[in-house]
Design an enzyme around this catalytic site. Structure first.
Site, PDB file in Angstrom:
ATOM      1  N   HIS A   9       0.827  -1.216   0.000  1.00 52.77           N
ATOM      2  CA  HIS A   9       0.000   0.000   0.000  1.00 52.77           C
ATOM      3  C   HIS A   9       0.861   1.266   0.000  1.00 52.77           C
ATOM      4  O   HIS A   9       2.017   1.261   0.418  1.00 52.77           O
ATOM      5  CB  HIS A   9      -0.928   0.011   1.219  1.00 52.77           C
ATOM      6  CG  HIS A   9      -0.193   0.080   2.531  1.00 52.77           C
ATOM      7  ND1 HIS A   9       0.329   1.247   3.032  1.00 52.77           N
ATOM      8  CD2 HIS A   9       0.121  -0.889   3.419  1.00 52.77           C
ATOM      9  CE1 HIS A   9       0.933   0.996   4.182  1.00 52.77           C
ATOM     10  NE2 HIS A   9       0.830  -0.299   4.442  1.00 52.77           N
ATOM     11  N   GLN A  11       1.907   5.190   1.158  1.00 53.67           N
ATOM     12  CA  GLN A  11       2.237   5.724   2.491  1.00 53.67           C
ATOM     13  C   GLN A  11       0.960   5.996   3.299  1.00 53.67           C
ATOM     14  O   GLN A  11       0.043   6.657   2.818  1.00 53.67           O
ATOM     15  CB  GLN A  11       3.027   7.026   2.350  1.00 53.67           C
ATOM     16  CG  GLN A  11       3.471   7.605   3.691  1.00 53.67           C
ATOM     17  CD  GLN A  11       3.939   9.052   3.570  1.00 53.67           C
ATOM     18  OE1 GLN A  11       3.157   9.948   3.268  1.00 53.67           O
ATOM     19  NE2 GLN A  11       5.221   9.267   3.791  1.00 53.67           N
ATOM     20  N   ASN A  15       2.783   5.724   8.721  1.00 53.54           N
ATOM     21  CA  ASN A  15       4.107   5.642   8.076  1.00 53.54           C
ATOM     22  C   ASN A  15       4.749   7.030   8.110  1.00 53.54           C
ATOM     23  O   ASN A  15       5.923   7.182   8.459  1.00 53.54           O
ATOM     24  CB  ASN A  15       4.001   5.223   6.599  1.00 53.54           C
ATOM     25  CG  ASN A  15       3.532   3.802   6.371  1.00 53.54           C
ATOM     26  OD1 ASN A  15       2.831   3.550   5.398  1.00 53.54           O
ATOM     27  ND2 ASN A  15       3.912   2.873   7.233  1.00 53.54           N
ATOM     28  N   ARG A  58      -5.959   1.084   4.431  1.00 51.91           N
ATOM     29  CA  ARG A  58      -4.860   1.619   3.612  1.00 51.91           C
ATOM     30  C   ARG A  58      -4.558   0.739   2.403  1.00 51.91           C
ATOM     31  O   ARG A  58      -4.217   1.254   1.331  1.00 51.91           O
ATOM     32  CB  ARG A  58      -3.607   1.840   4.468  1.00 51.91           C
ATOM     33  CG  ARG A  58      -3.066   0.623   5.210  1.00 51.91           C
ATOM     34  CD  ARG A  58      -2.025   1.075   6.239  1.00 51.91           C
ATOM     35  NE  ARG A  58      -1.368  -0.018   6.951  1.00 51.91           N
ATOM     36  CZ  ARG A  58      -1.828  -0.594   8.053  1.00 51.91           C
ATOM     37  NH1 ARG A  58      -2.994  -0.213   8.567  1.00 51.91           N
ATOM     38  NH2 ARG A  58      -1.127  -1.543   8.660  1.00 51.91           N
ATOM     39  N   GLU A  84      -1.307  -6.605   7.816  1.00 54.57           N
ATOM     40  CA  GLU A  84       0.060  -6.347   8.253  1.00 54.57           C
ATOM     41  C   GLU A  84       0.355  -7.170   9.512  1.00 54.57           C
ATOM     42  O   GLU A  84      -0.557  -7.601  10.223  1.00 54.57           O
ATOM     43  CB  GLU A  84       0.229  -4.845   8.532  1.00 54.57           C
ATOM     44  CG  GLU A  84       1.587  -4.384   9.041  1.00 54.57           C
ATOM     45  CD  GLU A  84       2.751  -4.768   8.136  1.00 54.57           C
ATOM     46  OE1 GLU A  84       3.037  -5.983   8.016  1.00 54.57           O
ATOM     47  OE2 GLU A  84       3.390  -3.877   7.579  1.00 54.57           O
ATOM     48  N   ARG A  85       1.615  -7.365   9.765  1.00 59.51           N
ATOM     49  CA  ARG A  85       2.053  -7.992  11.012  1.00 59.51           C
ATOM     50  C   ARG A  85       1.508  -7.205  12.204  1.00 59.51           C
ATOM     51  O   ARG A  85       1.487  -5.982  12.187  1.00 59.51           O
ATOM     52  CB  ARG A  85       3.582  -7.956  10.994  1.00 59.51           C
ATOM     53  CG  ARG A  85       4.255  -8.401  12.251  1.00 59.51           C
ATOM     54  CD  ARG A  85       5.759  -8.242  12.042  1.00 59.51           C
ATOM     55  NE  ARG A  85       6.466  -8.398  13.284  1.00 59.51           N
ATOM     56  CZ  ARG A  85       7.747  -8.120  13.446  1.00 59.51           C
ATOM     57  NH1 ARG A  85       8.462  -7.666  12.442  1.00 59.51           N
ATOM     58  NH2 ARG A  85       8.324  -8.299  14.604  1.00 59.51           N
ATOM     59  N   HIS A 154       0.594  -5.481   2.527  1.00 54.19           N
ATOM     60  CA  HIS A 154       1.442  -4.736   3.459  1.00 54.19           C
ATOM     61  C   HIS A 154       2.889  -5.222   3.375  1.00 54.19           C
ATOM     62  O   HIS A 154       3.170  -6.270   2.781  1.00 54.19           O
ATOM     63  CB  HIS A 154       0.900  -4.917   4.880  1.00 54.19           C
ATOM     64  CG  HIS A 154      -0.540  -4.517   4.990  1.00 54.19           C
ATOM     65  ND1 HIS A 154      -0.934  -3.263   5.374  1.00 54.19           N
ATOM     66  CD2 HIS A 154      -1.683  -5.210   4.727  1.00 54.19           C
ATOM     67  CE1 HIS A 154      -2.257  -3.186   5.353  1.00 54.19           C
ATOM     68  NE2 HIS A 154      -2.733  -4.362   4.968  1.00 54.19           N
TER      69      HIS A 154
END
Length: 201
Positions: A9, A11, A15, A58, A84-85, A154
């Site tokens: 994705h 920014q 981020n 995102r 994402e993690r 991600h």
């Protein structure tokens, strides 16, 4: 031969603010939207049959901008397996502030080791253990049918996929950097072997 395109994705707000994001659902910045449009430009000429994305805004927003820009309307499958993690107790913290609290070495260990999770969070190994079964169960099924697949997810979920495709070890994959909004395009055989790989930046 089927194509698999992986895009991280654009920014996000966190981020930009240098914060650990993980499962927290934050929007793209204006730069992130521009990165999504740039990713689309670099994928023009490719036609996709299906897209996969995570349960987080995102990634979904990046995918929507990308598809609109390339003018393709295709089925979209959203699944939290591609999230994402999970950064656990680090989520929401500024990375510099976290380093002051726990020390640079500890933060580096949590961020850059393969199998050491942050407190109450996931290691990259744990992330891969939820991403890769989903790949095997869903995404690879479309590829075996000869479909061209677009995955917008991600840094760490895509890193897990690259680890599988490029046959990287845990030590090798933690060194892998995936920039926001830069597509990685694989050409695969029907049985899932990588025939070619290129970065569209």
């Amino acid at each position: 031969m089927p194509i698999l395109a992986l895009v991280r994705h654009g920014q996000s707000l966190w981020n930009h603010e240098n914060r650990f994001t993980g499962f927290v659902d934050v929007p793209l910045t204006e730069q992130g939207r521009a990165e999504a449009r740039q990713a689309a430009q670099s994928l023009k000429g490719l036609t996709f049959d299906v897209a996969y994305t995570s349960a987080l805004t995102r990634a979904q927003e990046t995918l929507a901008i990308l598809l609109e820009t390339i003018g393709q309307r295709i089925p979209v499958i959203r699944d939290a397996s591609l999230n994402e993690r999970h950064y656990g107790d680090l989520q929401g913290l500024n990375k510099a502030d976290a380093a002051k609290r726990w020390g640079d070495d500890q933060i580096k260990l949590w961020r850059r080791s393969y199998n050491v999770p942050p407190p109450n969070g996931e290691s990259l190994e744990m992330t891969a253990k939820r991403v890769l079964p989903f790949y095997d169960r869903a995404i690879s099924g479309d590829l075996r049918l000869g479909k061209n697949v677009l995955v917008v997810a991600h840094g760490n979920s895509n890193r897990s996929l690259v680890m599988k495709l490029d046959k990287l070890s845990g030590e090798q994959v933690v060194e892998l950097e995936l920039a926001t909004g830069v597509p990685l395009v694989y050409e695969l055989s029907k049985d899932g072997e990588v025939l070619s790989k290129r970065t569209h930046g």
